[in-house]
Enzyme design. Structure first.
Site, PDB file in Angstrom:
ATOM      1  N   CYS A  74      44.472  45.762  31.795  1.00 38.03           N
ATOM      2  CA  CYS A  74      43.423  44.535  31.326  1.00 38.03           C
ATOM      3  C   CYS A  74      44.056  44.082  29.836  1.00 38.03           C
ATOM      4  CB  CYS A  74      42.085  45.020  30.920  1.00 38.03           C
ATOM      5  SG  CYS A  74      41.080  44.257  29.893  1.00 38.03           S
ATOM      6  N   CYS A  77      41.491  43.872  27.104  1.00 39.41           N
ATOM      7  CA  CYS A  77      41.571  45.120  26.479  1.00 39.41           C
ATOM      8  C   CYS A  77      42.760  45.334  25.238  1.00 39.41           C
ATOM      9  CB  CYS A  77      41.337  46.122  27.395  1.00 39.41           C
ATOM     10  SG  CYS A  77      40.155  46.048  28.649  1.00 39.41           S
TER      11      CYS A  77
END
Ligand SMILES: [Zn+2]
Length: 149
Positions: A74, A77
């Site tokens: 991600c 993230c």
């Protein structure tokens, strides 16, 4: 008025030998060590929390806990990660910062209704008090100011 800091026990897994250790977060500056292998329990950075550990480490903590729900693939993230690291460093002794890999903890992710990542949730007394979804460093800062008095 008291002169001693309130005890703030937390249970975290040693990153070196995987033993669960109960340490006083309030005394993180004293550099606690693992009861099994003697290596340091590092509380000035996020601790990794597995599905098995979640109840004990997060919901069983006497100290407030910030949990970063993320996944390795991600992108946002990875953008949030340095902020989370900094929160851990700046609030050592007051706040336990944890990271949960949602790919490896699908049941925990489902239980907390994690629909997109990163999702960052604050727990106090084992219960969710606030959450931030996505890349929201300013909102995170405001949350920290409210939660870590
Ligand atoms: Zn150890």
């Amino acid at each position: 008025m008291t002169v001693t800091e309130a005890e703030s026990p937390v249970t975290v897994r040693c990153m070196f030998c995987d033993t669960m250790n109960r340490v006083d977060l309030a005394r993180a500056a004293d550099r606690p060590t693992c009861g099994e292998c003697g290596k340091p329990i590092l509380l000035d950075r996020p601790v990794k929390v597995s599905e098995d550990d979640f109840a004990k480490t997060v919901e069983g903590s006497d100290a407030p806990v910030l949990v970063d729900f993320y996944a390795d693939w991600c992108g946002p993230c990875r953008m949030v990660a340095p902020f989370v690291d900094e929160i851990a460093r700046a609030n050592v002794g007051k706040l336990l910062v944890a990271k949960v890999d949602t790919d490896k903890a699908p049941n925990v992710a489902m239980r907390f209704g994690i629909r997109s990542i990163p999702t960052i949730i604050f727990f106090k007394d084992g219960k969710e008090v606030e959450r931030s979804v996505g890349f929201e460093p300013q909102r995170l800062e405001a949350l920290i100011a409210r939660v870590v008095a």
